[in-house]
Design a protein around this motif. Sequence first.
Motif, short mmCIF file in Angstrom:
data_model
loop_
_atom_site.label_atom_id
_atom_site.label_comp_id
_atom_site.label_asym_id
_atom_site.label_seq_id
_atom_site.Cartn_x
_atom_site.Cartn_y
_atom_site.Cartn_z
N SER A 3 -29.18 58.72 30.10
CA SER A 3 -29.21 59.02 28.67
C SER A 3 -30.28 60.09 28.39
O SER A 3 -31.40 59.99 28.88
N ILE A 17 -30.69 50.79 28.84
CA ILE A 17 -30.53 52.24 28.94
C ILE A 17 -31.47 52.77 30.01
O ILE A 17 -32.63 52.38 30.07
N GLU A 27 -30.02 58.24 21.49
CA GLU A 27 -28.67 58.60 21.90
C GLU A 27 -28.04 57.48 22.72
O GLU A 27 -26.88 57.11 22.53
N GLY A 28 -28.84 56.93 23.62
CA GLY A 28 -28.34 55.83 24.46
C GLY A 28 -28.00 54.61 23.65
O GLY A 28 -26.98 53.96 23.89
N THR A 69 -22.25 56.57 31.68
CA THR A 69 -23.17 57.53 31.07
C THR A 69 -22.62 57.85 29.68
O THR A 69 -21.48 57.51 29.37
N PRO A 70 -23.41 58.53 28.85
CA PRO A 70 -22.91 58.85 27.50
C PRO A 70 -21.80 59.89 27.47
O PRO A 70 -21.21 60.13 26.41
#
Length: 288
Positions: free
Chosen positions: A195, A225, A200-201, A163-164
């Motif tokens: 995400s 993603i 962002e992803g 995950t981020p």
Amino acid sequence: MKFDQAEGLRQKLDYKKTPKQAKTISVISGKGGVGKSNFALNFSLQLISNEKKVLLFDLDVGMGNIDILMGVRPQKTIIDLFESQLQVHDIIETGPNGLSYIAAGSGLSHFFKMEEADKSYFYEQYKELVQKYDYILFDMGAGVTKEALFFILASDECIVITTPEPTSITDAYGMIKHVINNQSSMPIYIVMNRSLGHQEGLRALHHFKEVVAKFLHVQISSMGIIPDDKTVTQAVIKQVPYTLFNNKSKAAQAIQEITSNYLKNSNEINRPSSSSTFIEKLKRLIER
């Protein structure tokens, strides 16, 4: 150009002459709670929807939960293969959409500490599977142990779920480092799960690939993603795979696209030609 086409045709014909060989994929993560098992399950179901024969093998030591995510109670587990000397086909359960799976069982940890006779028995039984399926997926436990690493390194490919979140990214990097240090040629895919936004992803994926390339000197492939989606939580509570719970949800559509792109870019010609390839690699790793 004509030569390239002729050579490609010859390779395809040679591939068709060889025994069918399931592609073995280990689904791994650096830490728990990143959606690894959920990905393995729903990715398997999407492969099936693309007319592939799939076996999902739960090897999450002590924490196997594929059956829980599907809302089923398996009659047999991998432990029964050894304790009752069953045939491997006798422990294969059937899940939604005809998914074949092998449940982990609460005592799976002893599986990695088998006596020689049990190892030989497993090797022979596994050979029975490779001609029946197109893909065999191992849902490995989070992190890495010496024993689990044997299965990962013997696989044809690895899919790393992260995950981020910084801790998840750091642990995923450590996991890849373990794999690369032992087998630098292992094909590795990365999935950015949960995400909060597509951009962002993408940024997280791009940065992660850059870091791996810079410090580990290998190129990993972006698989895709999957957005943070409350539908996934709802599906887990209902014990229904989220691609079946709501196939129009953002997460379901994302994994549909991931699977489609994977199959489109996957090179069938490069599949192992020997039915014992995985087993031979596993033997060498365990015995060295």
